[in-house]
Motif scaffolding. Structure first.
Motif, PDB file in Angstrom:
ATOM      1  N   HIS A   1      -9.900   3.493   8.336  1.00 55.70           N
ATOM      2  CA  HIS A   1     -11.101   2.674   8.205  1.00 55.70           C
ATOM      3  C   HIS A   1     -11.182   1.637   9.324  1.00 55.70           C
ATOM      4  N   LEU A   2     -10.093   0.920   9.573  1.00 57.48           N
ATOM      5  CA  LEU A   2     -10.081  -0.084  10.638  1.00 57.48           C
ATOM      6  C   LEU A   2     -10.367   0.540  11.999  1.00 57.48           C
TER       7      LEU A   2
ATOM      8  N   LEU B   1      -5.542   5.526   4.751  1.00 52.05           N
ATOM      9  CA  LEU B   1      -6.978   5.278   4.582  1.00 52.05           C
ATOM     10  C   LEU B   1      -7.376   3.955   5.219  1.00 52.05           C
ATOM     11  N   TRP B   2      -6.616   2.900   4.941  1.00 52.37           N
ATOM     12  CA  TRP B   2      -6.943   1.580   5.465  1.00 52.37           C
ATOM     13  C   TRP B   2      -6.944   1.578   6.988  1.00 52.37           C
ATOM     14  N   ARG B   3      -5.940   2.166   7.581  1.00 55.10           N
ATOM     15  CA  ARG B   3      -5.862   2.190   9.050  1.00 55.10           C
ATOM     16  C   ARG B   3      -6.947   3.066   9.659  1.00 55.10           C
TER      17      ARG B   3
ATOM     18  N   SER C   1     -14.038   1.655  12.194  1.00 55.96           N
ATOM     19  CA  SER C   1     -14.913   0.474  12.296  1.00 55.96           C
ATOM     20  C   SER C   1     -14.886  -0.110  13.697  1.00 55.96           C
TER      21      SER C   1
ATOM     22  N   GLU D   1      -2.752   5.120   0.849  1.00 50.22           N
ATOM     23  CA  GLU D   1      -3.625   3.946   0.962  1.00 50.22           C
ATOM     24  C   GLU D   1      -3.550   3.344   2.369  1.00 50.22           C
ATOM     25  N   GLN D   2      -2.346   3.282   2.910  1.00 49.61           N
ATOM     26  CA  GLN D   2      -2.150   2.769   4.271  1.00 49.61           C
ATOM     27  C   GLN D   2      -2.885   3.648   5.287  1.00 49.61           C
TER      28      GLN D   2
ATOM     29  N   LEU E   1       0.841  -1.195   0.000  1.00 54.05           N
ATOM     30  CA  LEU E   1       0.000   0.000   0.000  1.00 54.05           C
ATOM     31  C   LEU E   1       0.875   1.243   0.000  1.00 54.05           C
TER      32      LEU E   1
END
Length: 160
Positions: A23-24, A19-21, A27, A16-17, A12
């Protein structure tokens, strides 16, 4: 020596990293908070999800296999969950006509009344913790971004 597919996986990017983190984290934190918000009513998130699914089903009942699929639970885990909810008087199990092995989970009057009491609080909490933190155009953009991901994951779930 053959190269494994993980060695060739594209890493990533920093964006991107991030965004992903995010999101996690959102959530996990959101589900944690919504779970806490349901505790005063004696419900867990899975209980509430089952009550909602049953309330929206024809005759307020669903085959246990369909309910397991709808709530993303194994049949075994759902069976234990339904047993706890039966003890609390929220649901019952009934046989399926024409299928001696099939069972329906059925929302009881008490389960319906519980949902009617809890739903306004839950919606207020969803609004407070999530919806009201976004501008209307962000809501539309997030939906447009998330809908194809959800569709892809539903498709994959259908294969498994």
């Amino acid at each position: 020596m053959e190269t494994s597919s993980t060695e060739n996986a594209p890493w990533l990017t920093a964006e991107e990293q991030r965004l992903w983190r995010a999101h996690l984290e959102v959530s996990r934190l959101l589900m944690y908070q919504l779970e806490r918000d349901l505790q005063p009513f004696g419900l867990a998130t899975n209980d509430y999800t089952i009550l909602v699914e049953l309330s929206e089903a024809p005759k307020r009942q669903m085959r246990m296999t369909d309910l397991a699929t709808a709530t993303l639970q194994s049949k075994s885990r759902l069976s234990h969950q339904i047993t706890r909810m039966e003890t609390a008087g929220l649901v019952t199990r009934e046989g399926c006509p024409g299928d001696r092995r099939g069972l329906y989970a059925v929302l009881t009057d008490q389960g319906w009344e519980t949902l009617r009491q809890v739903a306004p609080h839950h919606v207020r909490n969803v609004r407070d913790h999530f919806i009201d933190r976004l501008e209307p155009e962000q809501i539309a953009s997030m939906y447009e971004a998330l809908a194809p991901i959800a569709e892809r994951l539903r498709t994959l779930r259908g294969r498994g």
